[in-house]
Structure formats: structure tokens, C-alpha cells
Design a protein around this motif. Structure first.
Motif, PDB file in Angstrom:
ATOM      1  N   ASN A 187      70.885   4.276  65.445  1.00  0.00           N
ATOM      2  CA  ASN A 187      69.750   4.535  66.381  1.00  0.00           C
ATOM      3  C   ASN A 187      69.159   3.119  66.487  1.00  0.00           C
ATOM      4  OD1 ASN A 187      67.529   5.068  67.737  1.00  0.00           O
ATOM      5  ND2 ASN A 187      66.638   6.252  66.154  1.00  0.00           N
TER       6      ASN A 187
ATOM      7  N   ALA B 216      62.749   8.755  66.562  1.00  0.00           N
ATOM      8  CA  ALA B 216      63.742   9.546  66.085  1.00  0.00           C
ATOM      9  C   ALA B 216      64.566  10.123  67.012  1.00  0.00           C
ATOM     10  CB  ALA B 216      62.936  10.396  65.306  1.00  0.00           C
ATOM     11  N   MET B 217      65.822  10.484  66.781  1.00  0.00           N
ATOM     12  CA  MET B 217      66.730  11.155  67.331  1.00  0.00           C
ATOM     13  C   MET B 217      67.446  12.310  66.527  1.00  0.00           C
ATOM     14  SD  MET B 217      68.971   8.259  69.294  1.00  0.00           S
ATOM     15  CE  MET B 217      68.454   6.980  70.606  1.00  0.00           C
ATOM     16  N   ASP B 218      67.666  13.153  67.625  1.00  0.00           N
ATOM     17  CA  ASP B 218      68.395  14.535  67.055  1.00  0.00           C
ATOM     18  C   ASP B 218      69.810  14.510  67.726  1.00  0.00           C
ATOM     19  OD1 ASP B 218      66.586  15.469  65.393  1.00  0.00           O
ATOM     20  OD2 ASP B 218      65.312  16.556  67.095  1.00  0.00           O
TER      21      ASP B 218
ATOM     22  N   GLN C 104      74.016  15.309  68.499  1.00  0.00           N
ATOM     23  CA  GLN C 104      75.031  16.361  68.414  1.00  0.00           C
ATOM     24  C   GLN C 104      76.212  15.573  68.659  1.00  0.00           C
ATOM     25  OE1 GLN C 104      74.443  19.566  67.692  1.00  0.00           O
ATOM     26  NE2 GLN C 104      72.280  19.275  67.592  1.00  0.00           N
TER      27      GLN C 104
ATOM     28  N   LEU D 262      72.867  15.869  63.399  1.00  0.00           N
ATOM     29  CA  LEU D 262      72.268  15.088  62.325  1.00  0.00           C
ATOM     30  C   LEU D 262      70.888  14.485  63.102  1.00  0.00           C
ATOM     31  CD1 LEU D 262      73.751  11.707  61.390  1.00  0.00           C
ATOM     32  CD2 LEU D 262      74.585  13.358  63.084  1.00  0.00           C
ATOM     33  N   SER D 263      70.130  14.024  62.255  1.00  0.00           N
ATOM     34  CA  SER D 263      68.816  13.265  62.729  1.00  0.00           C
ATOM     35  C   SER D 263      68.792  11.843  62.383  1.00  0.00           C
ATOM     36  CB  SER D 263      67.484  13.983  62.111  1.00  0.00           C
ATOM     37  OG  SER D 263      67.410  15.448  62.699  1.00  0.00           O
TER      38      SER D 263
ATOM     39  N   SER E  86      66.410   8.389  62.036  1.00  0.00           N
ATOM     40  CA  SER E  86      65.117   7.785  62.257  1.00  0.00           C
ATOM     41  C   SER E  86      65.360   6.563  62.914  1.00  0.00           C
ATOM     42  CB  SER E  86      64.562   7.485  60.668  1.00  0.00           C
ATOM     43  OG  SER E  86      64.617   8.571  59.891  1.00  0.00           O
TER      44      SER E  86
ATOM     45  N   GLU F 262      72.216  12.605  72.122  1.00  0.00           N
ATOM     46  CA  GLU F 262      71.000  13.059  71.876  1.00  0.00           C
ATOM     47  C   GLU F 262      70.077  14.033  72.924  1.00  0.00           C
ATOM     48  OE1 GLU F 262      66.377  11.461  71.573  1.00  0.00           O
ATOM     49  OE2 GLU F 262      68.137  10.621  73.023  1.00  0.00           O
ATOM     50  N   SER F 263      69.317  14.515  72.315  1.00  0.00           N
ATOM     51  CA  SER F 263      68.348  15.602  73.472  1.00  0.00           C
ATOM     52  C   SER F 263      67.612  14.786  74.340  1.00  0.00           C
ATOM     53  CB  SER F 263      67.465  16.551  72.595  1.00  0.00           C
ATOM     54  OG  SER F 263      66.774  15.660  71.548  1.00  0.00           O
TER      55      SER F 263
END
Length: 506
Positions: free
Chosen positions: A353, A358-360, A362, A379-380, A382, A410-411
Motif C-alpha cells: 500500500n 488504510a486499505m481492505d 481482496q 487482509l488489511s 495500513s 481494494e474497496s
């Protein structure tokens, strides 16, 4: 002195030297993240007292030039770092022989020599200084040691001469320093002579863009065209002296001791060529400039854009700049490029990232060649974090390659998709146990038996039928087309293999 570095990490400090001679300048840097870092270097501060340099257990001294490049008509200055208060020096200008020689007296208060630079010294010259000190009075020899005996030291340095009139200054700039993958970088090349003038008409540049990771393995010296064209000439001088017959033999130190001086619509990333761009001839306009567009590939890395300029038959120069490609979410491969059938390993990839949020994420992956699908991961990350993910893989038999396609989404909309291939080699390679060549005039019978330890579904019997024994020898013919030897028997062999009637008649 103390201070705070600027935005470029620089601090300029001016202070009067507390002493003269060889001083050590030390700088210490402290910040909240890295703690304290210390660096130092030696500097020489001249003064009124005699200069004194360290003496070593060999007969070499450093000969330091004031600068590395000189032009015809200038005077080259050299500091002779001798450990003597007074000496007589034989100064020789050498290169493939002796170009000139003279004798000067050196004082420990200022052991500096000056050499007038002549035109015939180009493109480089070597300055040799043999400093001889006579016997010192008041030091009587004993049966064990003679501290007052004569002594000598030898120093050698190289300088370049007459390069300025052949030098082109090349400046390469890009419209940005950071790009997305598959963007196009607009690059401007500006060329000037060393005097700041526009180069001659019909001057050109050759432009290349190369992954800097490749240059870390082996720098490309061919870009330095001026060095190659000036053709620096070799030393080719052996120095011998009869001083040892007077001074007495001594230990010279190591044989290898160097001589003194010299001091979605998201594309899948699969284009990872290290050579990004090459164009051998780019003409310059009337202002000595050229603009070109360089398409980037899928590598998330930095690229070195180099331009090599030529003007007429005697002007040469090189310049470069660096650009970088990046994106908010990165997938970086960590799989081995080569595996064997039956290997069990963890296929690892790194998610990065690069943003300040922050990123969620898939992650989905599929592998062409594996009989089972890989499970998706979540996963997440930072801000600025990197995380290693992976799947356990067992290499199946009967495949030549495993082709991975990994997608991280990422969402918030950031996405990256990577495609890499992994070569698969058999554990037991197929080997030829027997080969037979026969002339087919009638029915041929040949017994064939499977080896007792042969693996199932591997190997077999291969039958090739040719109208002539020389068919299928394309590699041999290609070798003979480029055969480098020119003696009679070799030329006859070449004509026979290539069936070249014209060469045979010659």
C-alpha cells in the motif's frame, strides 16, 4: 558548527580551521527515526610550517593532482606527498615512453610541482616524480642501523588532456518523475558544446531507457562515448633506478601495492522487459534539442533514460535522468522462476500500500496448470505497509509451465493484476538410450524393448524419415554461413556444406 539540514538534506558549514596539516573533519547527524549517524573525512590545510606526510615501509608516495582534466596551455599542479624536509625530484612526463623530463628542488614547506601542458600530451599523460633525499648530517651509522642514509620515494599520477573541445553537455529531462504503468513519458534532450553553444548541424543522439535494477547488476560503460572516442593510451613505462645500490635494499611491502596517486479496464501486468526503449538515431533541431515519447511497461520500478550525443566527427557527450513508475496498490511476485515436478513450495507475493490511507484488500489467484483452485484471501494494509501472502503449491507432473494470475482489489477502487510464468522441469529428463541410422531400401525390422526402470507415460520411440542424410542440418549450415576461417581447406568445407557452386568454382 551546528545547524539543520534543508529540504535536500544539505547543511553548509564554514569555519576557520583550528590548525594546519592533515585534519579530520567529522559530522554527526541525529533525528528521531534513525538515531545518530557519524561520518568523517581527511582534509589537508596548508600553513607556514613545513608539510609532513606519513612515511610507509615501501618506496611509493601519493602524487595528488589539483584537477583531473587539463587543457593545452594550462599548468598542471601536483602535490608531492613526500616525507622529506628537502629533496631533489626527477619529474618525467610519460606515456608509451618519455615525453619530457626535468629536475626540480622540493621543499617540505610547499612540495608542489607545476607541469606546462602541451598539445602532444592529449588525450592523457602520466606524471612520475622520483624524489631523492641525500644523506642527513649528524646521523652517524651504527653496526645495526643507518638513520641518516639517503632515501627516495616514487609517485605516479594520470591526468586527461585536451578533452574539452570534444565534449558535449547532454541534459535529459522528463515532464514528470513518477508515472503509472503503461503511461508515456515525454522526454526532452538538450545538447550543448562545452562552451554553451549549439552543436553542429546534423548532430544526433541515441536514446535508451533501461530498468535501473539491471544496471545495479552491471553498469553500462558503453554510454560513455567520449571516454571511448578519446582512446586513453596506456602507460607502457617501466621505471628502474640504481638508488638501491646506494641506499641499501629494504622491504617493499606487498607486491600488489598500488602505485601512488590516481587518488477492470485495469490491465494485467505482464510486460517486464528491462530494456524499455531504444532509438539509435534521434536528430537534433536547430537549437540542439530533441523531444521524444517513451512508453512505459508494467514494471513498478525506476528507469534510467540515457542519451548519447554526437556532433560531427569530434564532439561526444552523455547525459541521463531517472523516472519511476508506481501505483497505489502493488502486487509483487516472489515465486521462484524454475521448479521441478513434485516440488512442494509456498508461492509468495507481496502486497504493498503506497498511499497514506488504510486499505481492505481482496486477493484472488488462479494458476493455469494446477488441478485445484487457490482460495481467495482478505487482509488489511495500513498506510505504507507491505504484507507477504502466499499459497501452498505442489507442482504436478506433465506440465511445462505454471502461469499465475493474481488480482488484488481494494474497496476504494485501487486494483492491481499481475501475470507471471514459472518454468517446470521434469525430475527425470527424457534421455536417448539408443539410436540407429539405416538406409531404407526394403522392410526394416529392429527389436525395441522398454527399459526396466522407465517411468510410465514418459519417452517412447521416435522415427524420422529423410530423403537425404544431410536434411535437418539447418544448425550446421547456419554455422558454416558464419564460418570465420579463410584458409583453402576451410573454404572448401564451407562450399561443400552449403552446396555453394559459385564458391566451389572460385
Amino acid at each position: 558548527c551546528r545547524g539543520v539540514t534543508d529540504a535536500q538534506g544539505l547543511l553548509f558549514c564554514e569555519q576557520k580551521p583550528p590548525s594546519e596539516g592533515n585534519l579530520i573533519v567529522q559530522a554527526s547527524l541525529s533525528d528521531e527515526a534513525a538515531g545518530i549517524a557519524v561520518a568523517h573525512r581527511d582534509v589537508w590545510v596548508p600553513g607556514a610550517r613545513p608539510w609532513w606526510f606519513d612515511v610507509q615501509d615501501h618506496d611509493r608516495i601519493d602524487l595528488l593532482q589539483e584537477k583531473r582534466h587539463y587543457e593545452t596551455g594550462e599548468s598542471a599542479r601536483f602535490q608531492v606527498r613526500m616525507p622529506f624536509q628537502e629533496a631533489t625530484a626527477l619529474v618525467t612526463i610519460e606515456r608509451e615512453g618519455i615525453l619530457d623530463a626535468f629536475v626540480v628542488a622540493l621543499s617540505g614547506r610547499e612540495p608542489v610541482i607545476e607541469v606546462p601542458v602541451r598539445e602532444d600530451f592529449a588525450p592523457n599523460m602520466f606524471i612520475s616524480v622520483l624524489a631523492v633525499r641525500g644523506r642527513i648530517g649528524g646521523r652517524q651509522p651504527t653496526a645495526l642501523v643507518d638513520l641518516g642514509k639517503p632515501s627516495f620515494k616514487l609517485g605516479l599520477a594520470e591526468v586527461r588532456v585536451g578533452w574539452r573541445r570534444h565534449k558535449l553537455t547532454v541534459k535529459v529531462t522528463a515532464d514528470r518523475t513518477t508515472y503509472r504503468v503503461r503511461d508515456k513519458a515525454l522526454v526532452r534532450v538538450a545538447v550543448r558544446t562545452d562552451d554553451g553553444l549549439v552543436p553542429p548541424v546534423e548532430s544526433e543522439v541515441a536514446v535508451a531507457a533501461v530498468d535501473e535494477g539491471l544496471l545495479e547488476l552491471l553498469p553500462n560503460a558503453s554510454w560513455h562515448l567520449l571516454d571511448a572516442m578519446m582512446g586513453r593510451r596506456r602507460y607502457w613505462v617501466h621505471t628502474a633506478t640504481a638508488q638501491l645500490e646506494v641506499v641499501g635494499k629494504r622491504h617493499y611491502g606487498l607486491k600488489a601495492l598500488p602505485q601512488g596517486g590516481g587518488g477492470g479496464k485495469q490491465p494485467t501486468r505482464e510486460l517486464f522487459d528491462t530494456l524499455l526503449f531504444w532509438k539509435g538515431r534521434v536528430p537534433l533541431d536547430a537549437n540542439g534539442e530533441a523531444t521524444l515519447e517513451i512508453p512505459l511497461n508494467d514494471s513498478l520500478t525506476s528507469f534510467r533514460i540515457a542519451a548519447v550525443a554526437t556532433g560531427g566527427v569530434e564532439l561526444f557527450g552523455t547525459g541521463s535522468t531517472a523516472i519511476r513508475s508506481t501505483q497505489d496498490l502493488m502486487v509483487l511476485s516472489g515465486i521462484p522462476p524454475l521448479v521441478r515436478e513434485g516440488d512442494h513450495f509456498r508461492a509468495e507475493f507481496t502486497l504493498r500500500n503506497t498511499t497514506d490511507r488504510a486499505m481492505d484488500v481482496q486477493v484472488k489467484a488462479r494458476v493455469d496448470g494446477l488441478p485445484i483452485a487457490l482460495a481467495p484471501l482478505a487482509l488489511s494494509l495500513s498506510p505504507g505497509q507491505s504484507e507477504v501472502i502466499g499459497w501452498e503449491v505442489v507442482v504436478p507432473a506433465g506440465v511445462q509451465a505454471l502461469r499465475y494470475e493474481v488480482e488484488a482489489r481494494e474497496s476504494g477502487g485501487a486494483i492491481d493484476r499481475l501475470h507471471v510464468a514459472q518454468e517446470v522441469q521434469p525430475v527425470v529428463p527424457i534421455r536417448t538410450f539408443q539410436a540407429v541410422i539405416s538406409q531404407w531400401q526394403q522392410e526394416i525390422t529392429h527389436p525395441v524393448q522398454r527399459p526396466a526402470d522407465a517411468l510410465p507415460d514418459r519417452g517412447g520411440v521416435q522415427l524420422l524419415v529423410r530423403s537425404s542424410i544431410v536434411e535437418g542440418l539447418d544448425a550446421v549450415r547456419n554455422r558454416m554461413r558464419h564460418y570465420p576461417y579463410t584458409c583453402l581447406e576451410q573454404q572448401i568445407s564451407r562450399a561443400v556444406v552449403l552446396r555453394d557452386q559459385g564458391q566451389w568454382q572460385q
